[in-house]
Enzyme design. Structure first.
Site: not given
Ligand code: PGA
Length: 252
Positions: A9, A11, A95, A97, A167, A173, A213
């Site tokens: 992903n 982003k 997601h 976010e 998630e 992140g 992560s």
């Molecule tokens: P990250 O993001 O691997 O940077 O923690 C995962 C995601 O948001 O899908």
């Protein structure tokens, strides 16, 4: 029996040129990884070029969001048919976010999901609890609410076309990964919800990815869990080296 999926992903990262370059470099890695599917999710602007670059390869291209209408007065949004035309086969929906930045609710997730299915896209639907929920012992309650709202009104056959990404928001992140056991516990719970709502066959066939992560250093431990059928990778999917290492988790 369940083919794992390693999805990146991206982003709001990567220009068109960067996306095309990345796809060219990841294609041979994906080709050799016969045991899993590889998906990348560039931003909207780079979807068509990335799909063109991925053509004829094992790399599938996913959007990061979709609108529920076929067309209409929805400034800034993109319709399912437009994603198909750009060459997408998958779309990430719900997601955390999007839920946090754009107030996306389970009702909206459900509308988007139905529209994506109707268009023939494979949805990757994200669920997961925030830290306060986990600390209050409410993880299962949250997952159950997201599941019943997000997947309301689907038939077992619709449901069989969906991939879920678990998630935990506190692990995205932050460098804080859920332990493989923690992730597997939540994912077992999600699979049980699927069993109750859609049936045993659908639950057993459901791919549940872990996200939060994921790195070359922790992918092998996560994938060793029977319940974890792949990963949705953010930060570590932006570099060819780290994403390749994650795709090659069997050799990690
Ligand atoms: P990250 O993001 O691997 O940077 O923690 C995962 C995601 O948001 O899908």
């Amino acid at each position: 029996m369940r083919t794992p999926v390693i999805a990146g992903n991206w982003k709001m990262y990567k220009t068109i040129a960067e996306a095309v370059d990345f796809v060219a470099k990841i294609k041979p890695v994906a080709e050799k990884a016969t045991y899993c599917q590889v998906v990348v999710a560039p931003p909207f602007t780079a979807l068509a070029a990335a799909a063109q670059a991925a053509k004829g390869s094992k790399v599938a291209v996913s959007a990061q969001d979709v609108h529920w209408d076929k067309e209409g007065a929805h400034t800034g949004d993109v319709a399912p048919g437009m994603l198909l035309e750009a060459g997408c086969t998958h779309v990430i929906i719900g997601h955390s976010e999007r839920r946090a930045d754009h107030g996306e609710t389970d009702v909206l997730v459900n509308r988007k999901l139905k529209a994506a299915l109707a268009a023939g896209l494979t949805p990757i639907v994200c669920v997961g609890e925030i830290l306060a929920d986990r600390e209050a012992g409410k993880t299962e309650e949250v997952l159950e609410r997201q599941f019943s709202g997000g997947f309301a009104g689907l038939t077992p056959s619709d449901f069989s076309r969906i991939i879920i990404a678990y998630e935990p928001v506190w692990a995205i992140g932050t460098g804080r990964t859920a332990t493989p056991e923690m992730a597997a516990d939540s994912q077992r719970f999600i699979r049980d919800l699927a069993r109750r709502q859609f049936g045993g066959y659908e639950a057993d066939a459901l791919r549940i990815l872990y996200g939060g992560s994921v790195k070359p250093e922790n992918i092998a431990g996560l994938m060793a869990q029977e319940e974890i059928d792949g990963a949705l990778v953010g930060g570590a999917s932006l570099k060819v080296d780290s994403f390749s290492a994650i795709i090659n988790y069997l050799r990690a």
